[in-house]
Scaffold this motif. Structure first.
Motif, PDB file in Angstrom:
ATOM      1  N   PRO B 103      46.046  35.999  56.288  1.00  0.00           N
ATOM      2  CA  PRO B 103      46.643  35.860  54.947  1.00  0.00           C
ATOM      3  C   PRO B 103      46.745  34.423  54.431  1.00  0.00           C
ATOM      4  N   THR B 104      47.140  33.483  55.289  1.00  0.00           N
ATOM      5  CA  THR B 104      47.295  32.105  54.815  1.00  0.00           C
ATOM      6  C   THR B 104      45.951  31.548  54.336  1.00  0.00           C
ATOM      7  N   TYR B 105      44.861  31.861  55.052  1.00  0.00           N
ATOM      8  CA  TYR B 105      43.526  31.401  54.619  1.00  0.00           C
ATOM      9  C   TYR B 105      43.162  32.053  53.284  1.00  0.00           C
ATOM     10  N   LEU B 106      43.451  33.353  53.164  1.00  0.00           N
ATOM     11  CA  LEU B 106      43.144  34.073  51.922  1.00  0.00           C
ATOM     12  C   LEU B 106      43.838  33.416  50.738  1.00  0.00           C
ATOM     13  N   SER B 107      45.074  32.917  50.946  1.00  0.00           N
ATOM     14  CA  SER B 107      45.833  32.301  49.848  1.00  0.00           C
ATOM     15  C   SER B 107      45.153  31.034  49.338  1.00  0.00           C
ATOM     16  N   LEU B 108      44.194  30.475  50.135  1.00  0.00           N
ATOM     17  CA  LEU B 108      43.433  29.294  49.719  1.00  0.00           C
ATOM     18  C   LEU B 108      42.402  29.657  48.658  1.00  0.00           C
ATOM     19  N   PHE B 109      41.681  30.760  48.934  1.00  0.00           N
ATOM     20  CA  PHE B 109      40.556  31.122  48.066  1.00  0.00           C
ATOM     21  C   PHE B 109      40.997  31.867  46.812  1.00  0.00           C
ATOM     22  N   PHE B 110      42.184  32.461  46.855  1.00  0.00           N
ATOM     23  CA  PHE B 110      42.692  33.181  45.688  1.00  0.00           C
ATOM     24  C   PHE B 110      43.991  32.530  45.224  1.00  0.00           C
ATOM     25  N   PRO B 111      43.873  31.377  44.513  1.00  0.00           N
ATOM     26  CA  PRO B 111      45.088  30.617  44.216  1.00  0.00           C
ATOM     27  C   PRO B 111      45.870  31.128  43.013  1.00  0.00           C
ATOM     28  N   GLY B 112      45.398  32.202  42.358  1.00  0.00           N
ATOM     29  CA  GLY B 112      46.097  32.722  41.178  1.00  0.00           C
ATOM     30  C   GLY B 112      47.479  33.227  41.500  1.00  0.00           C
ATOM     31  N   GLY B 113      48.386  33.056  40.529  1.00  0.00           N
ATOM     32  CA  GLY B 113      49.802  33.389  40.734  1.00  0.00           C
ATOM     33  C   GLY B 113      50.031  34.800  41.223  1.00  0.00           C
ATOM     34  N   GLN B 114      49.665  35.805  40.419  1.00  0.00           N
ATOM     35  CA  GLN B 114      49.984  37.187  40.782  1.00  0.00           C
ATOM     36  C   GLN B 114      49.268  37.620  42.072  1.00  0.00           C
ATOM     37  N   TYR B 115      48.032  37.110  42.281  1.00  0.00           N
ATOM     38  CA  TYR B 115      47.308  37.459  43.506  1.00  0.00           C
ATOM     39  C   TYR B 115      48.055  36.929  44.721  1.00  0.00           C
ATOM     40  N   PHE B 116      48.570  35.720  44.544  1.00  0.00           N
ATOM     41  CA  PHE B 116      49.267  35.063  45.636  1.00  0.00           C
ATOM     42  C   PHE B 116      50.385  35.948  46.201  1.00  0.00           C
TER      43      PHE B 116
END
Lengths: 272, 272, 272, 272
Positions: B103-116
């Motif tokens: 999950p932490t790596y995923l939060s890098l590539f999808f930096p959008g607010g709601q996605y986060f």
């Protein structure tokens, strides 16, 4: 057995498929039936959700009729095929099969708005069909035996619970009074049940000190006496686990209750 | 065993530390790992508290990455060291190890607010790592055996509960109606579950007399039938407990009731 | 024994009265002590009720000091009389005796308003004194043995409960969000505990369909898994009832766990 | 027995009808009595519902007096017929019979409004009459034996519960304070009982983080320790169940495990 063999072959075959689950065709039929029942139940549920029923009015209407007709055909096939139709019709499953089909037809003849809603409650009974599923799980009978064996103790327990609830409910009506939500004895009894069973909605709750003290006592009581039905059922399940009492009847003295491993009647000594 | 000895010595040593808990180094590794997991879980929790996350934004951000990298290194070491990497990767713990890092790596590539926010739910899955802890406690398997043995009875029980909840929920939808909060059958079923399980939020509660009467019945039912799963599990745990008494009979004194691990007769001292 | 007889006669007599409950004087002392403790606890409780404390300020103040001095004298008498004062002071009851006396004295030296309230929580600890009462009821040890024997299973159970609560709480934070009262993960976990344990305050309750579905699942889970601790404790109490395992240790092989009726060691065959 | 035969014949006959349930006349009397009690209880309940009592004031008034006079006659007949009237009057059922009749008469002499409401609570005690019903169900004594056997353990359990509730309640009064609804220690204790017993009204609920953490702990505790009374009662009921298996050994084949009521060996048919 003899009787069955005189039936036409297709009847015999259909009987196997519809009533039994030993052949692969029979198994497939049962699985399809259960899936159909589940889908039709979900449709009834979705029909009640405003946003869904407004959008898919037609889909819901037609699928409801599709399943009703499907189950009707199945019902008549069962009557046609079974050896003793009258016995089937008045058996538990026969009645359930009938009730699960009727509501949709009833909604035709009574098209009035408010009546329609009343009919819908009957339609919900189609859920009962699914209870058939239980017969495939043998363990159900084990539980039923344990519950039946402890039924008298459970009645005594329920009687005590109802007495407590009646007395406490009436007392709270007098202590708390109408200004605190205890507007009548039946409503106070409803509160007492909500409290004793540890549900505790909080729509009615005691406000006076004395009321809260009595409520505390009934809570601890309710918290404690749940041990009683649990104890009864547990002891019964343990016993059925340990010694499986057979249903043999002694031919000499007609007494029951022999253990599964008994060779001789324990009352008169005759061979079983 | 033979196979393992052909591994380089450092691999063997690391395998002992990471996968086993017999050596003191292995034990220390496990304790450090569990503490790290607990700290990282607490950080995720605190991150969601507005007042905390506003003040310690950086600290939370860096410690989150610190633990993610730590667990990533550990994950790759495990793959490197284990005999059959593919088997490990697709084992329960392998998958949990992977999910707890991603999950932490995923939060890098999808930096959008709601996605986060959506990603954060995956990040919470790191908690699964901690489930490993359970394997250190042998008793868990005892409980699992009892639960598995009674799984069929539990299914029957759950089926009955769901049927009751479905029928009562549907009935209450018709009796109470939308003006009393029972706005759809699914919502009424939600209420029935809240009531039967004695949770009783009180966000929806019956207002009509008939509704309260039916609610009272389902409460007493729910209060009573909790005895059934309890009885099932208790009887099963008791049986596993009892079965550790063997049915051996002493050849010297013919006495019974010896424990399964007994080597000598406890009454006369003769060898069993 | 020898040691005790060398004590002055009055010390011996006082020891009998204060520490033992075999003589009638000892019994009267214990009953008076318990009643005093109960009265002093009730006074602390009433002190917190505004309407009562305003009217009886003086009475509450003096009776509080009366009981504090009474218990102080008793505490010093115990130290004076007991054979090994240091052992008593650091025993469970010694610490409880001390803590139950200190708060009132502390309220003298820290007369500030807000501090006073903090001290009051310590004063409440005087309630611990009453726990002594338990030692008069032998059955307590029977329960303790059953609980200790099942402590490992209970830890596993608690661990599973906490994991479930953590994961469900985090999921609900993301599903329901802050607008429905799930303002942070810790608060969502609090909700999950309130739900799983079937308490159900209703101060936070799911509003979305998905949230209610997950809540329903956790309710049924919570309703079902209560069977597990119940099963564990019941099986343990049953076992202790049936076979009282003695605390004998074999002199030959030092192994434990012999039954109360064992004459020979079941592991090495030596006479016990 | 001899003594009874010297009674006049009509007395003997009436004794059979009123006190015994062996003859058909006696059975009919008991059923009529129970139905009358149930109807009179329902009337008392309906009397408290405003809408009903306004419409049927007269019907309720007269039927209340009808049943009161009926039960009065029955009460005096019992005293007249029974061998030892004084013993009956002061027995449990004698007192219940008296209390169930008195309230309506009392409402005559104290016609004042507010008093009338207080009297109504006594009138409700007529419900106690129905407790007689329990004597017809023999199983009740089985449960009573199990509960009496475990009474000491239950006292210990209740003592622990009350201590926990006292300490937690007091702590929450200091942590949450009056602004969150914890206005006094008794009220906080009421909250603690509501929480520990998993009732959870939600009329008072913790708002601070620390308060919610402590509430969570008491919830899990309450959820877990319900296992204790359940375990106690279950073990006791199991024991009473098991003890009906005798320890008899067959003289012919030396096999054990015969039921207490067995006359012949179930394995070889020899007389036990």
């Amino acid at each position: 057995m003899e009787n069955k063999n005189t039936l036409p072959k297709w009847k015999n075959r259909l009987h196997e498929i519809i009533f039994e689950a030993d052949t692969s065709a029979g198994k497939i039929f049962d699985v399809v039936l259960i899936v159909s029942i589940l889908i039709s139940v979900i449709i009834v549920m979705l029909d009640s959700v405003k946003s869904v029923s407004n959008e898919y009015t037609d889909l819901i209407f037609y699928s409801e009729w599709f399943f009703t007709i499907l189950f009707s055909i199945e019902y008549f096939l069962r009557i046609l095929i079974v050896d003793r139709p009258v016995k089937y019709i008045f058996s538990f499953y026969g009645i359930v099969d009938f009730i699960s089909v009727v509501p949709t037809y009833l909604s035709l003849f009574f098209p009035g708005g408010q009546y329609f809603i009343v009919i819908r409650i009957l339609r919900v009974l189609r859920i009962f069909r699914i209870l058939k599923f239980a017969k495939y799980i043998k363990e159900a009978s084990h539980l039923r035996v344990a519950l039946i064996a402890s039924r008298r103790k459970i009645v005594v327990f329920l009687f005590v619970v109802l007495s407590v609830v009646l007395i406490v409910g009436s007392s709270m009506y007098l202590i708390e009074g109408e200004e605190n939500g205890f507007t009548s004895i039946p409503r106070s009894i409803y509160w007492a049940i909500v409290t004793l069973t540890t549900v505790g909605y909080g729509d009615i709750s005691p406000q006076t000190g004395l009321g809260q003290a009595i409520a505390s006592m009934i809570m601890i009581l309710g918290y404690g006496i749940i041990a009683v039905p649990t104890g009864i059922v547990t002891a019964e399940i343990s016993r059925t686990n340990i010694s499986s009492v057979s249903t043999q009847v002694c031919k000499a003295c007609s007494k029951e209750g022999h253990d599964a491993d008994a060779v001789y009647c324990k009352y008169c000594g005759a061979k079983l």
